[in-house]
Design a protein around this motif. Sequence first.
Motif, PDB file in Angstrom:
ATOM      1  N   LEU A 189       0.823  -1.203   0.000  1.00  0.00           N
ATOM      2  CA  LEU A 189       0.000   0.000   0.000  1.00  0.00           C
ATOM      3  C   LEU A 189       0.861   1.260   0.000  1.00  0.00           C
ATOM      4  N   ASN A 190       0.215   2.391  -0.254  1.00  0.00           N
ATOM      5  CA  ASN A 190       0.984   3.628  -0.396  1.00  0.00           C
ATOM      6  C   ASN A 190       1.505   4.193   0.921  1.00  0.00           C
ATOM      7  N   ASN A 191       1.275   3.519   2.042  1.00  0.00           N
ATOM      8  CA  ASN A 191       1.929   3.883   3.309  1.00  0.00           C
ATOM      9  C   ASN A 191       3.111   2.966   3.593  1.00  0.00           C
ATOM     10  N   GLY A 192       3.440   2.090   2.617  1.00  0.00           N
ATOM     11  CA  GLY A 192       4.569   1.184   2.754  1.00  0.00           C
ATOM     12  C   GLY A 192       4.219  -0.166   3.350  1.00  0.00           C
ATOM     13  N   MET A 193       3.006  -0.332   3.828  1.00  0.00           N
ATOM     14  CA  MET A 193       2.607  -1.596   4.451  1.00  0.00           C
ATOM     15  C   MET A 193       2.369  -2.672   3.404  1.00  0.00           C
ATOM     16  N   VAL A 194       2.931  -3.868   3.637  1.00  0.00           N
ATOM     17  CA  VAL A 194       2.761  -5.009   2.749  1.00  0.00           C
ATOM     18  C   VAL A 194       1.693  -5.925   3.344  1.00  0.00           C
ATOM     19  N   VAL A 195       0.722  -6.312   2.520  1.00  0.00           N
ATOM     20  CA  VAL A 195      -0.375  -7.164   2.976  1.00  0.00           C
ATOM     21  C   VAL A 195      -0.349  -8.469   2.195  1.00  0.00           C
ATOM     22  N   GLU A 196      -0.195  -9.574   2.923  1.00  0.00           N
ATOM     23  CA  GLU A 196      -0.248 -10.903   2.313  1.00  0.00           C
ATOM     24  C   GLU A 196      -1.705 -11.368   2.321  1.00  0.00           C
ATOM     25  N   LEU A 197      -2.268 -11.560   1.135  1.00  0.00           N
ATOM     26  CA  LEU A 197      -3.667 -11.976   1.030  1.00  0.00           C
ATOM     27  C   LEU A 197      -3.818 -13.450   0.670  1.00  0.00           C
ATOM     28  N   GLY A 198      -2.772 -14.070   0.155  1.00  0.00           N
ATOM     29  CA  GLY A 198      -2.810 -15.498  -0.141  1.00  0.00           C
ATOM     30  C   GLY A 198      -3.607 -15.839  -1.383  1.00  0.00           C
ATOM     31  N   ARG A 199      -3.978 -17.110  -1.484  1.00  0.00           N
ATOM     32  CA  ARG A 199      -4.671 -17.615  -2.665  1.00  0.00           C
ATOM     33  C   ARG A 199      -6.188 -17.490  -2.512  1.00  0.00           C
ATOM     34  N   GLU A 200      -6.846 -17.404  -3.647  1.00  0.00           N
ATOM     35  CA  GLU A 200      -8.309 -17.352  -3.654  1.00  0.00           C
ATOM     36  C   GLU A 200      -8.869 -18.762  -3.485  1.00  0.00           C
ATOM     37  N   GLN A 201      -9.651 -18.951  -2.440  1.00  0.00           N
ATOM     38  CA  GLN A 201     -10.316 -20.233  -2.242  1.00  0.00           C
ATOM     39  C   GLN A 201     -11.777 -20.159  -2.666  1.00  0.00           C
ATOM     40  N   SER A 202     -12.265 -18.931  -2.798  1.00  0.00           N
ATOM     41  CA  SER A 202     -13.613 -18.691  -3.306  1.00  0.00           C
ATOM     42  C   SER A 202     -13.631 -17.294  -3.904  1.00  0.00           C
ATOM     43  N   LYS A 203     -14.753 -16.902  -4.466  1.00  0.00           N
ATOM     44  CA  LYS A 203     -14.847 -15.589  -5.100  1.00  0.00           C
ATOM     45  C   LYS A 203     -14.737 -14.443  -4.099  1.00  0.00           C
ATOM     46  N   THR A 204     -14.991 -14.738  -2.830  1.00  0.00           N
ATOM     47  CA  THR A 204     -14.982 -13.674  -1.814  1.00  0.00           C
ATOM     48  C   THR A 204     -13.792 -13.748  -0.868  1.00  0.00           C
ATOM     49  N   THR A 205     -12.893 -14.704  -1.071  1.00  0.00           N
ATOM     50  CA  THR A 205     -11.782 -14.898  -0.129  1.00  0.00           C
ATOM     51  C   THR A 205     -10.989 -13.618   0.094  1.00  0.00           C
TER      52      THR A 205
END
Length: 255
Positions: A189-205
């Motif tokens: 993100l533009n504040n430098g924070m890295v977010v790990e979201l992982g793999r999609e297990q469904s359309k809303t994951t």
Amino acid sequence: MWHDVRMLNATTNALLGLLVLSLVASGLWWVAQRPMFTLKTIRIEGVGEIHLRHVNPSTVRTTAIPRIKGNFFTANLDAVRQAFEAVPWVRKATVRREWPNKLIVTIDEHEALGTWGEDGRLVSVKGDVFTANLAEAEEDGELAEFSGPEGSEKEVVARYRELQDWFKAISLAPDAVQLSGRYAWTVRLNNGMVVELGREQSKTTLKDRVDRLIAIYPQLVMRLQDKIESVDMRYPNGLALKAQGLAFGVNGRKK
């Protein structure tokens, strides 16, 4: 045969027809070679009323013009189109003739959105990867950073658009989006924070994981201020967080 009048007449007519066609073809060829049909103008324009920002006369002269052969009649329009599509920044070109010695080239120009991978290529707002001068692209504004498996460009750009909408709630925006070889998503993100979201297990994951982060983010900022470096949202019941000099975890296995 020579006593068959009908056959003689048919043969004579066929020969006369061939002669006439030959004369007509020769005449057309002679006319087509006249100096008045030598290409004198190649007009370049954008699609609709869009002004071309990066395709300029100098690049056209050095890249496209030397590849154009023939005159108004003999120029191969498909070859002309390919010549212009080889010019940096050109996404698509269409060509038409205008009497008696002009070609009109309409250009759909790439609009850079960010860089792709580590080899200096760019990706457009439409998800097309192309090669052009990076400094020119940066003149239009700051570029995002993208990476992913070959062929995933449009998917990554579409995800970037979604992430822009999702993070508006906390006044943040993605600066970089990565899709790994295992199809796991990471966003910076533009504040430098890295977010790990992982793999999609469904359309809303992914949306669910972002929503969980957004719900707790104000509390994290209140406690840690600008010290957050990364957040791992791959846990079903919480998150793992790394801040300057600190690390926090939750129960649950990553997915």
